[in-house]
Design a protein around this motif. Structure first.
Motif, PDB file in Angstrom:
ATOM      1  N   ASP A   1       0.847  -1.200   0.000  1.00 47.99           N
ATOM      2  CA  ASP A   1       0.000   0.000   0.000  1.00 47.99           C
ATOM      3  C   ASP A   1       0.882   1.249   0.000  1.00 47.99           C
ATOM      4  OD1 ASP A   1       0.848  -0.690   2.536  1.00 47.99           O
ATOM      5  OD2 ASP A   1      -1.156  -0.797   3.397  1.00 47.99           O
ATOM      6  N   ASN A   2       1.489   1.540   1.145  1.00 50.19           N
ATOM      7  CA  ASN A   2       2.337   2.721   1.215  1.00 50.19           C
ATOM      8  C   ASN A   2       3.805   2.300   1.235  1.00 50.19           C
ATOM      9  OD1 ASN A   2       3.736   5.001   1.850  1.00 50.19           O
ATOM     10  ND2 ASN A   2       2.615   5.437   3.758  1.00 50.19           N
ATOM     11  N   GLN A   3       4.515   2.613   0.145  1.00 49.52           N
ATOM     12  CA  GLN A   3       5.909   2.150   0.057  1.00 49.52           C
ATOM     13  C   GLN A   3       6.919   3.239   0.418  1.00 49.52           C
ATOM     14  OE1 GLN A   3       6.388   0.349  -3.861  1.00 49.52           O
ATOM     15  NE2 GLN A   3       5.725  -1.609  -2.999  1.00 49.52           N
ATOM     16  N   SER A   4       6.442   4.342   1.024  1.00 55.16           N
ATOM     17  CA  SER A   4       7.412   5.390   1.337  1.00 55.16           C
ATOM     18  C   SER A   4       8.333   4.922   2.465  1.00 55.16           C
ATOM     19  CB  SER A   4       6.697   6.685   1.701  1.00 55.16           C
ATOM     20  OG  SER A   4       5.836   6.462   2.786  1.00 55.16           O
ATOM     21  N   ARG A   5       9.553   5.408   2.411  1.00 50.93           N
ATOM     22  CA  ARG A   5      10.576   4.993   3.361  1.00 50.93           C
ATOM     23  C   ARG A   5      10.738   6.049   4.450  1.00 50.93           C
ATOM     24  NH1 ARG A   5      14.415   1.684   0.906  1.00 50.93           N
ATOM     25  NH2 ARG A   5      15.441   1.613   2.925  1.00 50.93           N
ATOM     26  N   PRO A   6      11.154   5.688   5.658  1.00 49.83           N
ATOM     27  CA  PRO A   6      11.282   4.294   6.094  1.00 49.83           C
ATOM     28  C   PRO A   6       9.917   3.600   6.185  1.00 49.83           C
ATOM     29  CG  PRO A   6      11.558   5.800   7.951  1.00 49.83           C
ATOM     30  CD  PRO A   6      11.476   6.645   6.726  1.00 49.83           C
ATOM     31  N   PHE A   7       9.902   2.277   5.923  1.00 49.35           N
ATOM     32  CA  PHE A   7       8.661   1.520   6.048  1.00 49.35           C
ATOM     33  C   PHE A   7       8.120   1.633   7.464  1.00 49.35           C
ATOM     34  CE2 PHE A   7      10.486  -1.754   2.837  1.00 49.35           C
ATOM     35  CZ  PHE A   7      10.090  -0.959   1.770  1.00 49.35           C
ATOM     36  N   LYS A   8       6.812   1.523   7.566  1.00 48.11           N
ATOM     37  CA  LYS A   8       6.199   1.577   8.896  1.00 48.11           C
ATOM     38  C   LYS A   8       6.693   0.428   9.775  1.00 48.11           C
ATOM     39  CE  LYS A   8       1.888   2.937   7.535  1.00 48.11           C
ATOM     40  NZ  LYS A   8       0.641   2.310   7.255  1.00 48.11           N
ATOM     41  N   ASP A   9       6.891  -0.713   9.156  1.00 46.79           N
ATOM     42  CA  ASP A   9       7.357  -1.896   9.880  1.00 46.79           C
ATOM     43  C   ASP A   9       8.882  -1.819  10.021  1.00 46.79           C
ATOM     44  OD1 ASP A   9       8.278  -4.387  10.594  1.00 46.79           O
ATOM     45  OD2 ASP A   9       6.926  -5.489   9.273  1.00 46.79           O
ATOM     46  N   ASN A  10       9.342  -1.625  11.252  1.00 51.65           N
ATOM     47  CA  ASN A  10      10.782  -1.440  11.491  1.00 51.65           C
ATOM     48  C   ASN A  10      11.617  -2.605  11.000  1.00 51.65           C
ATOM     49  OD1 ASN A  10      10.528   0.994  12.708  1.00 51.65           O
ATOM     50  ND2 ASN A  10      10.305   0.131  14.781  1.00 51.65           N
ATOM     51  N   LEU A  11      11.103  -3.810  11.234  1.00 57.21           N
ATOM     52  CA  LEU A  11      11.879  -4.992  10.839  1.00 57.21           C
ATOM     53  C   LEU A  11      12.015  -5.063   9.321  1.00 57.21           C
ATOM     54  CD1 LEU A  11      10.461  -7.645  13.330  1.00 57.21           C
ATOM     55  CD2 LEU A  11      12.736  -6.622  13.351  1.00 57.21           C
ATOM     56  N   ALA A  12      10.921  -4.723   8.640  1.00 54.74           N
ATOM     57  CA  ALA A  12      10.963  -4.731   7.173  1.00 54.74           C
ATOM     58  C   ALA A  12      11.957  -3.673   6.688  1.00 54.74           C
ATOM     59  CB  ALA A  12       9.580  -4.462   6.601  1.00 54.74           C
ATOM     60  N   GLU A  13      11.951  -2.522   7.323  1.00 54.03           N
ATOM     61  CA  GLU A  13      12.884  -1.452   6.972  1.00 54.03           C
ATOM     62  C   GLU A  13      14.329  -1.918   7.185  1.00 54.03           C
ATOM     63  OE1 GLU A  13      12.506   1.404   5.462  1.00 54.03           O
ATOM     64  OE2 GLU A  13      14.586   2.036   5.758  1.00 54.03           O
ATOM     65  N   GLN A  14      14.534  -2.598   8.299  1.00 60.69           N
ATOM     66  CA  GLN A  14      15.889  -3.087   8.602  1.00 60.69           C
ATOM     67  C   GLN A  14      16.364  -4.080   7.526  1.00 60.69           C
ATOM     68  OE1 GLN A  14      16.157  -5.554  12.076  1.00 60.69           O
ATOM     69  NE2 GLN A  14      18.301  -5.091  12.430  1.00 60.69           N
TER      70      GLN A  14
ATOM     71  N   LYS B   1      29.165  -4.259  -4.428  1.00 57.61           N
ATOM     72  CA  LYS B   1      29.006  -3.855  -5.839  1.00 57.61           C
ATOM     73  C   LYS B   1      28.086  -4.795  -6.619  1.00 57.61           C
ATOM     74  CE  LYS B   1      33.363  -1.355  -6.192  1.00 57.61           C
ATOM     75  NZ  LYS B   1      33.893  -1.624  -4.831  1.00 57.61           N
ATOM     76  N   ILE B   2      26.926  -5.056  -6.029  1.00 60.38           N
ATOM     77  CA  ILE B   2      25.943  -5.923  -6.676  1.00 60.38           C
ATOM     78  C   ILE B   2      24.803  -5.074  -7.225  1.00 60.38           C
ATOM     79  CG2 ILE B   2      24.150  -7.662  -6.173  1.00 60.38           C
ATOM     80  CD1 ILE B   2      26.230  -8.852  -4.168  1.00 60.38           C
ATOM     81  N   LYS B   3      24.393  -5.390  -8.445  1.00 53.87           N
ATOM     82  CA  LYS B   3      23.307  -4.655  -9.086  1.00 53.87           C
ATOM     83  C   LYS B   3      22.010  -4.878  -8.303  1.00 53.87           C
ATOM     84  CE  LYS B   3      23.717  -4.425 -13.605  1.00 53.87           C
ATOM     85  NZ  LYS B   3      24.422  -5.552 -14.114  1.00 53.87           N
ATOM     86  N   PHE B   4      21.347  -3.786  -7.963  1.00 56.64           N
ATOM     87  CA  PHE B   4      20.149  -3.910  -7.122  1.00 56.64           C
ATOM     88  C   PHE B   4      18.994  -3.136  -7.739  1.00 56.64           C
ATOM     89  CE2 PHE B   4      18.045  -2.222  -3.018  1.00 56.64           C
ATOM     90  CZ  PHE B   4      17.114  -3.248  -3.022  1.00 56.64           C
ATOM     91  N   PHE B   5      17.901  -3.818  -8.025  1.00 57.42           N
ATOM     92  CA  PHE B   5      16.713  -3.145  -8.538  1.00 57.42           C
ATOM     93  C   PHE B   5      15.780  -2.826  -7.389  1.00 57.42           C
ATOM     94  CE2 PHE B   5      18.280  -5.457 -12.307  1.00 57.42           C
ATOM     95  CZ  PHE B   5      18.528  -4.343 -13.097  1.00 57.42           C
ATOM     96  N   ASN B   6      15.908  -1.615  -6.905  1.00 55.39           N
ATOM     97  CA  ASN B   6      15.163  -1.187  -5.716  1.00 55.39           C
ATOM     98  C   ASN B   6      13.796  -0.643  -6.118  1.00 55.39           C
ATOM     99  OD1 ASN B   6      14.601  -0.575  -3.065  1.00 55.39           O
ATOM    100  ND2 ASN B   6      16.504   0.553  -2.719  1.00 55.39           N
ATOM    101  N   ILE B   7      12.961  -0.423  -5.128  1.00 57.12           N
ATOM    102  CA  ILE B   7      11.646   0.167  -5.345  1.00 57.12           C
ATOM    103  C   ILE B   7      11.810   1.503  -6.064  1.00 57.12           C
ATOM    104  CG2 ILE B   7       9.615   1.125  -4.182  1.00 57.12           C
ATOM    105  CD1 ILE B   7      10.174  -0.875  -1.919  1.00 57.12           C
TER     106      ILE B   7
END
Ligand code: SF4
Lengths: 205, 469
Positions: free
Chosen positions: B69-82, B95-101
């Protein structure tokens, strides 16, 4: 449950301990460790959450809660144990609860290799033998002495010839189950392989 | 022992060495990582003072824990944010390619890699996720690994593994209208059982398989693991090649010709040897729904829930558990079972074609009262494409919630969960006890089209009644 956790290291050939039985086929890794416990960046606190949903449902009557099973280290299971998700959190949670070896009718592939990779040998026995052990465990405690070299499990009343993949057995006897360093010994071969693979070349856009 | 199958050719090509213990050391061509199974692997590297050997052979995205639903950072869920934070740090450090939100390429790892052209025939692909088998749809050998093996791949680009046996699953004839890849794969798992695949790679073949689109093939291979097979694959053909062409990471220019030539050479030869062959008639498959707590416990829409005496003795124990957990009685119809929640998404059925099919069923219809229905696109790309086609509007107009990409209620690591003993009609892949976030929540697996039909009536319904109208 408050057994101080020490991960296994190096080679070993002997596991002695009390058995705990968990009856049921197709017990999946979501049951072993529900997904909400995967929100962690290490495995340290998983031991107490093993089978959390099942234990809550059974309100103290789950094998992992019974007083008589305290201090057990050899888990007896039925068929296709550990199916489902690849989460290593599942064997890690079992190990941190105190499980050091598992004997069952059969195991799911990824669960099995996860167990080997973290130092939990998994053995198989025919359905009848598992039933026999589980029946016995309904009445009394059972202490087994597992000899990896001989592939046997012995108690005063029993002796079973355990089955284990030859490759897994060798890994425990040699200590190679902790594979990383062994794999890195073939550094040159790995680099050659990288240079040999056709797709590495044609993906060089 | 199998011989000359695609599996044999790809395995032999990637074999680095025979390990002293007797297993093979296998090179991993593409390594995919996500936030759940990688942090401990990076931790272990650090403990052992090791580096990532070939960082360019690993690609990361974030999927399991992301809120939809709401993907703004930091996530509401602390553990998920961590967790996302740890992945971000590890990718930067190594140096790994990362496809982030927000990158435009984030999504469920098994949706993202094919749509970027990372997944190609003849590769070995590993990921700390059992549904890595999905990538086999392209004729790669792809399998799930645990965290210790993620560590090994990071450190050495190889793992120790025993070669699998190969079972060909030959699907004769074609699927009928209103029957989809999901129905076929549920049917296959039902026929063979959830443990039959242990120790095997599944090769799916035959006219019904050739007929399938690449996305449908991914649905089939995705669920190989639910049949116990760590890996499932389909020999590549023209459909495979045209899917890959012009993707971000696909071979370009003269490399393309070379690639296609090589890919064609990998196909299982006519006189190859399988360890086992299983044949079935795809034209007989009905819309298929699970009634139990394993993906093998399924029936056709017009069938009754089987009783114990219709089952093999080995299946009876888990069936007993399933009746009790699901609240079904043997002999009961599955049709018209009331539903509480409808979920369309996951790496099995969260692709654009899945959304199209479901939207077609939903067009000019409304979600039944008291049903919570939501659709979670498999990736940012899928979401974008769906919006361009106006599918989001069709879903919303019908009464579905339109969400951001992620795994969501497939495994309920975010806030999308069943409550109490709610029943969900779900396009995902697992109906295990507690899988969708409630210890007594109940999951009925089915095709996305069937989920759409169930959302309209509020009950398990035959989608053919909607598309033939
Ligand atoms: S969608 Fe479900 S099955 Fe697929 S990777 Fe995510 S959690 Fe796993």
């Amino acid at each position: 449950m408050s057994v101080k956790f020490k991960p296994p290291i190096g080679k070993f050939s002997q596991i002695n301990g009390k058995c705990i039985s968990l009856v049921g086929d197709d017990i999946d890794t979501d049951r072993i460790i529900p997904a909400r416990f995967l929100k962690c960046i290490d495995f340290d606190s998983l031991g107490e959450s093993v089978f959390d949903d099942d234990r809550k449902t059974l309100k103290g009557n789950h094998p992992f809660d019974l007083e008589t099973n305290k201090g057990s280290s050899i888990l007896i299971v039925n068929s296709n144990f550990g199916c489902g998700s690849s989460r290593e959190h599942a064997p890690q949670a079992l190990m941190r609860w105190g499980i050091k070896a598992i004997i069952g009718e059969s195991f799911a592939d990824i669960f099995y290799s996860n167990c080997i990779a973290i130092g939990i040998p998994c053995f198989t026995l025919p359905k009848e033998s598992i039933k026999k052990i589980q029946k016995y465990l309904n009445i009394k405690n059972l202490f087994l002495e597992i000899d990896l070299f001989e592939s046997t499990a012995k108690a005063e009343e029993f002796k079973f010839d355990l089955e284990i993949k030859e490759t897994s057995k060798k890994m425990f006897l040699s200590g190679e189950w902790d594979a990383t360093l062994k794999l890195l010994e073939n550094k040159a071969l790995i680099e050659n392989k990288l240079n040999d693979l056709p797709y590495i070349k044609f993906n060089n856009n | 022992m199998s011989q000359d199958t695609l599996f044999d050719k790809v395995w032999d090509l990637h074999k680095v060495a025979n390990l002293p213990g007797g297993s093979d050391q296998i090179f991993i061509g593409l390594h995919l990582i996500h936030e759940v199974t990688s942090p401990q692997a990076f931790g272990a590297l650090k403990d052992k003072n090791l580096k990532v050997k070939f960082p360019q052979r690993t690609v990361a995205t974030v999927d399991h824990i992301v809120p939809t639903d709401n993907q703004s950072r930091p996530f509401k869920d602390n553990l998920a944010e961590q967790m996302i934070n740890t992945l971000e740090k590890n990718c930067i450090e190594h140096k790994i390619k990362f496809f982030n939100i927000g990158s435009g390429n984030q999504g469920i790892v098994h949706v993202v890699a094919p749509e970027l052209g990372l997944t190609q025939p003849g590769m070995t692909i590993a990921c700390g996720d059992s549904h890595t088998s999905t990538h086999g749809a392209f004729g790669s050998i792809a399998f799930g690994i645990g965290t210790s093996q993620v560590r090994d791949v990071l450190a050495s680009q190889t793992i120790a593994m025993n070669k699998l046996k190969v079972r060909q699953i030959w699907c004769e004839n074609k699927l009928s209208t209103g029957i989809y890849a999901k129905d076929l794969v549920l049917h296959i798992i039902n026929q063979l059982g959830v443990k039959a695949g242990v120790g095997f790679a599944y090769e799916f073949a035959g006219p019904a398989i050739s007929e399938l689109s690449m996305e449908e093939r991914m649905t089939i291979c995705n669920m190989s693991i639910e049949g116990g097979a760590r890996c499932g694959y389909i020999n590549p053909d023209e459909k495979t090649f045209s899917y890959i062409k012009d993707k971000l990471f696909s071979p370009k220019n003269e490399n393309w010709e070379n690639a296609v030539k090589w890919w064609k050479s990998l196909v299982s030869t006519d006189n190859c040897i399988y360890d086992d062959v299983f044949k079935l008639d795809a034209s007989k498959v009905e819309p298929t729904i699970t009634w139990g707590i394993t993906p093998g416990q399924s029936i056709g829409i017009n069938q009754k829930i089987p009783s114990l005496n219709e089952m093999h003795p080995n299946d009876q124990f888990i069936a007993g558990e399933a009746y009790e957990y699901m609240g079904f009685k043997p002999g009961q119809s599955i049709k018209n079972t009331p539903i509480d929640v409808c979920f369309i998404g996951s790496c099995t059925n969260g692709r654009i074609s899945d959304l199209r099919v479901a939207a077609r069923v939903l067009e000019h219809n409304k979600v039944a009262k008291n049903i919570k229905a939501f659709v979670v696109p498999g990736s940012e790309k899928v979401a974008k494409e769906a919006k361009e086609e106006g599918l989001d509007k069709i879903f919303i107009k019908a009464g579905f919630q339109w969400r951001e990409p992620g795994c969501s209620m497939c495994l309920a690591m975010n806030s999308d969960k069943l409550i109490g003993n709610q029943v969900s009609a779900s396009s995902s892949n697992r109906n295990f006890k507690g899988r969708q976030g409630s210890p007594n929540g109940r999951t009925l697996l089915m095709s996305p089209a069937m989920v759409a039909a169930a959302s309209i009536t509020g009950k398990v319904s035959d989608v053919r009644d909607f598309i033939n109208k």
